[in-house]
Every structure is written in structure tokens, then in C-alpha cells.
Scaffold this motif. Structure first.
Motif, PDB file in Angstrom:
ATOM      1  N   LEU A 154      37.817  36.596  42.194  1.00 27.23           N
ATOM      2  CA  LEU A 154      37.563  35.480  42.865  1.00 27.23           C
ATOM      3  C   LEU A 154      36.954  35.268  44.662  1.00 27.23           C
ATOM      4  CD1 LEU A 154      38.046  32.210  42.279  1.00 27.23           C
ATOM      5  CD2 LEU A 154      36.152  33.727  40.535  1.00 27.23           C
ATOM      6  N   VAL A 155      37.612  36.832  44.632  1.00 25.45           N
ATOM      7  CA  VAL A 155      36.923  37.043  45.985  1.00 25.45           C
ATOM      8  C   VAL A 155      36.623  38.326  46.437  1.00 25.45           C
ATOM      9  CG1 VAL A 155      38.740  38.438  48.324  1.00 25.45           C
ATOM     10  CG2 VAL A 155      39.464  36.301  47.729  1.00 25.45           C
ATOM     11  N   TYR A 156      35.903  38.999  45.138  1.00 22.76           N
ATOM     12  CA  TYR A 156      35.732  40.108  45.310  1.00 22.76           C
ATOM     13  C   TYR A 156      33.693  40.133  43.990  1.00 22.76           C
ATOM     14  CZ  TYR A 156      39.506  42.084  47.193  1.00 22.76           C
ATOM     15  OH  TYR A 156      40.110  42.364  48.297  1.00 22.76           O
ATOM     16  N   VAL A 157      33.835  38.673  43.571  1.00 16.54           N
ATOM     17  CA  VAL A 157      32.171  37.824  43.233  1.00 16.54           C
ATOM     18  C   VAL A 157      31.560  38.401  43.876  1.00 16.54           C
ATOM     19  CG1 VAL A 157      30.836  36.258  42.413  1.00 16.54           C
ATOM     20  CG2 VAL A 157      33.418  36.257  41.233  1.00 16.54           C
ATOM     21  N   ALA A 158      31.121  38.685  44.925  1.00 18.88           N
ATOM     22  CA  ALA A 158      29.982  39.180  45.785  1.00 18.88           C
ATOM     23  C   ALA A 158      30.130  40.861  45.421  1.00 18.88           C
ATOM     24  CB  ALA A 158      30.390  38.466  47.502  1.00 18.88           C
ATOM     25  N   HIS A 159      31.496  41.151  45.808  1.00 21.33           N
ATOM     26  CA  HIS A 159      31.086  42.825  45.578  1.00 21.33           C
ATOM     27  C   HIS A 159      30.177  42.669  44.445  1.00 21.33           C
ATOM     28  CE1 HIS A 159      33.624  41.982  48.426  1.00 21.33           C
ATOM     29  NE2 HIS A 159      33.948  43.467  49.183  1.00 21.33           N
ATOM     30  N   LEU A 160      30.185  42.659  43.175  1.00 18.15           N
ATOM     31  CA  LEU A 160      30.466  43.007  42.028  1.00 18.15           C
ATOM     32  C   LEU A 160      28.812  42.074  41.429  1.00 18.15           C
ATOM     33  CD1 LEU A 160      33.251  41.648  39.946  1.00 18.15           C
ATOM     34  CD2 LEU A 160      32.335  44.029  40.319  1.00 18.15           C
ATOM     35  N   GLN A 161      28.483  41.165  42.058  1.00 17.65           N
ATOM     36  CA  GLN A 161      27.395  39.988  41.684  1.00 17.65           C
ATOM     37  C   GLN A 161      26.126  41.228  42.499  1.00 17.65           C
ATOM     38  OE1 GLN A 161      26.264  36.801  40.855  1.00 17.65           O
ATOM     39  NE2 GLN A 161      24.833  38.564  40.667  1.00 17.65           N
TER      40      GLN A 161
END
Length: 382
Positions: A154-161
Motif C-alpha cells: 500500500l505504500v507503493y499504490v501511488a507509484h503503480l497508479q
């Protein structure tokens, strides 16, 4: 209730890619998925093709693979057999999070009771799910690892989004968002970001409550952006918009693959995993959906922030040894190509502007997306 987690090979990988069927002449959506599925017949490659929620959608899926490259080969086989069937129909396949101008009210749901139930329950939000995504499965060998890894992802959701954002248009309007799909899809019950459960028993209690109250009929109806997939023995990452080409798809798959393996190794070594409060995770998802590659994201539980395009190269450096170990260094390097060429939503807007905007501009966007799928990589804006 008891929610069993199937055994699977550590860091095995599988990919699923939802694709839109469009008219070769007008670029509008075509409702021909049932006819395509019927025409596929006994072709061995057809096992990589599945029907989806809408009749304008097909999903290409890989087998359980050891590497992202192997999974991409499976998807390319599925794409090839679809194109063999649809070319005589004057149809094409297109990858993106949404279609640039087709209207949701004109789309037909696939004739399947499960899908009819979704629409009956969710009404206008269900009928508006003209969205397309990418799902990445990674095998987990020990159930005790699943929830800690989910929380860290979840810490990297923004990167993938942000990297995958490919849905700036909705019903012929520029929404001002990089990913309209992210906001449309999370309107469904049980969709969106997951709860950050600490114990497997909490997840079992949640599922039991949802079953008892009729919210779901089985666990597959829990449509979180990052979720355990107990029947496969995997963690499934579902945050990504649909991609327009296999280079970007492979890059996203490799990034997820490396993150999961990295966290699994940290657990083996007894080292702490990154986590972030729920409110920061929600804010990050919104920022990435709104601003895409221009998002300033929250990095950690302390609330430190950084432009996502500055954060990504450092993450790639950290994961480079993991990528070598998993055999996906070449695929992970595709993230640099996204940073160089721009994410799909940026290229789509540039194409629309180059063709004067309005309907002609949006039709040009569809042509560009179709061309990128055939080319297998991002293309210069023309």
C-alpha cells in the motif's frame, strides 16, 4: 469461518490484462466479445483469453509462470489469436483504463448471472464500470507473510497508479484526472483500498461478516486494489489502469513482482517492512489518480513528501538486485521508458491536442492506442 490459503510457489507470477474491443473505422466500442469467444474454437492459444463483465471486453491471461517475461509471452499468444479472429470483423483491441469517448449507457453486460447480480445491486455505478485494468498475481509460500506484504504494498499504490494512469477521458470529456478509472471502480461495494488487517483471523471475520450480511457470495467479490487471492495462493495487485502495450505492462508486472519478493526477503531476515497510515494511503491514491506523474506523494509514516518522478528512480535502484534474481531486470527497466516517454494519459492528451481536440482528437487517441498495442511499446505522438 476458515479461509484456506492454497499452496503456491514463492514469487511465481501471473498477469491478467483487460482489453477493449473497438471498431476499426469509427474507434467506438464493439459488443463482439461473445462472438470472438465462440470463434476462438479449439485453438490452443484460446486458453489465454477470457470473457469479462462487458461484451466490449476481453481479458488475456497468463499461466502460472516463473518470470514476467514468460507471462508476457502467454499474453502475446492471447493477443495474436484475438487479432486473427477480429480482423475480418473490422475490429481492433485497445488498452487503456477507459475508452476516450464511448458512453457507458450504450454498453451491454455479458450474459452471466454473476454480472447481472452486480448491476442489479449497484445500479448506475455498476452500469458505469466501463473500465479496464491490469492484475498481477505473485505466489506466496507462507500464509503468515500475506497480510504484512499487503500492508507494505500500500505504500507503493501511488507509484503503480501514476505509472499506469491511462484514463484521462470519460464520455468524451477530459476529466482533469490522470486516472478516472481509479475513482469509478472504487464506487463498487468492497472495491478500493483494503483494510490493513494485522491477523488472518481478522480477514476471516471480515469475510464471514460480508457473507452473513449478503454483501458478497464468495471471496472473489472482494475487489480490493491489493488483495490476497486465497484460492490461488497469491497476492493480487489490481490498482493499475489498463496499459496500451506490452512494454509498459511488463514494467508494471516486474515492479510488483520485485516489491513482493523484496518484502518477502525482509520478512525472512527479520527486518521491518514499510507501512503507512490508512489516511496517507488514501491521500496518495487520490493524488496519483488526479495528478499522475506530477503527483507529490507521501513517502512514509512520518509524512515526508517527494515528487513521484524523483522517488521512482531511487526505488528502481533499490530493487535492481531483486530484479536480477527474478530474471526481470529488462522488464523493470521499462519503468525508465515510461518516465522518458510519459505515462499513457500524458501521451493521450498530447495526441488529442495534436489533432485539434474535440471528437477528431479523441478518435485519434483511439488510433494511437491501437497502434501502441500492435507495436508493443509507447510511440511518438503524431
Amino acid at each position: 469461518m476458515t479461509l484456506d490459503f492454497a499452496p503456491s510457489r514463492r514469487s511465481s507470477v501471473g498477469l491478467e490484462w483487460e482489453l477493449a474491443l473497438v471498431d476499426a473505422d469509427s474507434g467506438n466500442l464493439r459488443q463482439v466479445a461473445p462472438a470472438v469467444m465462440e470463434a476462438l474454437g479449439p485453438d490452443a492459444r484460446a486458453r489465454h483469453v477470457k470473457p469479462e463483465f462487458l461484451r466490449n471486453t476481453l481479458e488475456v491471461v497468463s499461466d502460472v509462470c516463473d518470470t514476467v517475461g514468460q507471462a508476457i509471452t502467454d499474453l502475446e499468444a492471447g493477443i495474436a489469436v484475438i487479432q486473427d479472429v477480429i480482423t475480418p470483423m473490422r475490429a481492433e483491441i485497445m488498452g487503456a483504463g477507459t475508452h476516450p469517448f464511448a458512453h457507458w449507457s450504450q454498453q451491454q453486460v455479458t450474459d452471466k448471472q454473476r454480472y447481472a447480480t452486480v448491476v442489479d445491486r449497484t445500479q448506475v455505478w455498476g452500469r458505469q464500470q466501463v473500465v479496464y485494468g491490469v492484475h498481477v498475481h505473485v505466489g506466496i509460500e507462507d500464509r503468515a507473510k500475506v497480510l504484512p506484504i499487503v500492508r507494505s504494498l500500500l505504500v507503493y499504490v501511488a507509484h503503480l497508479q501514476a505509472l499506469s494512469a491511462s484514463s484521462p477521458y470519460w464520455g468524451a470529456d477530459d476529466t482533469g484526472y490522470a486516472s478516472m478509472r481509479a475513482l469509478i471502480f472504487q464506487q463498487l461495494p468492497t472495491a478500493g483500498l483494503p483494510y490493513q488487517f494485522a491477523e488472518w483471523s481478522q480477514l476471516e471475520q471480515y469475510v464471514d461478516d460480508m457473507l452473513k450480511t449478503g454483501v458478497i457470495d464468495d471471496f472473489t467479490e472482494v475487489r480490493w486494489d491489493v488483495r490476497p487471492a486465497p484460492h490461488f495462493g497469491t497476492i493480487e495487485v489490481r490498482i493499475c489502469d489498463g496499459t496500451s502495450n506490452v512494454l509498459e505492462l511488463a514494467a508494471l508486472g516486474a515492479l510488483v513482482h520485485c516489491l513482493v519478493e523484496h518484502f518477502s526477503t525482509l520478512l525472512d531476515e527479520g527486518r521491518p517492512l514499510p507501512t503507512m497510515p490508512r489516511w496517507f494511503v488514501h491521500e496518495n491514491k487520490w493524488r496519483a489518480a488526479r495528478y499522475g506523474m506530477d503527483a507529490i506523494i507521501i513517502l512514509d509514516a512520518e509524512g515526508n513528501e517527494e515528487l513521484i518522478t524523483d522517488a521512482l528512480p531511487r526505488l528502481l535502484d533499490e530493487l535492481a538486485p531483486v530484479a536480477e534474481r527474478l530474471g526481470c531486470a529488462t522488464e523493470l527497466d521499462g519503468v525508465h521508458e515510461i518516465l522518458r516517454a510519459g505515462a499513457s494519459y500524458q501521451r493521450q492528451r498530447a495526441v488529442a491536442a495534436a489533432h485539434g481536440g474535440g471528437q477528431p482528437g479523441l478518435e485519434a487517441v483511439v488510433r494511437a492506442l491501437v497502434a501502441e498495442l500492435r507495436a508493443g511499446r509507447p510511440l511518438p505522438v503524431r
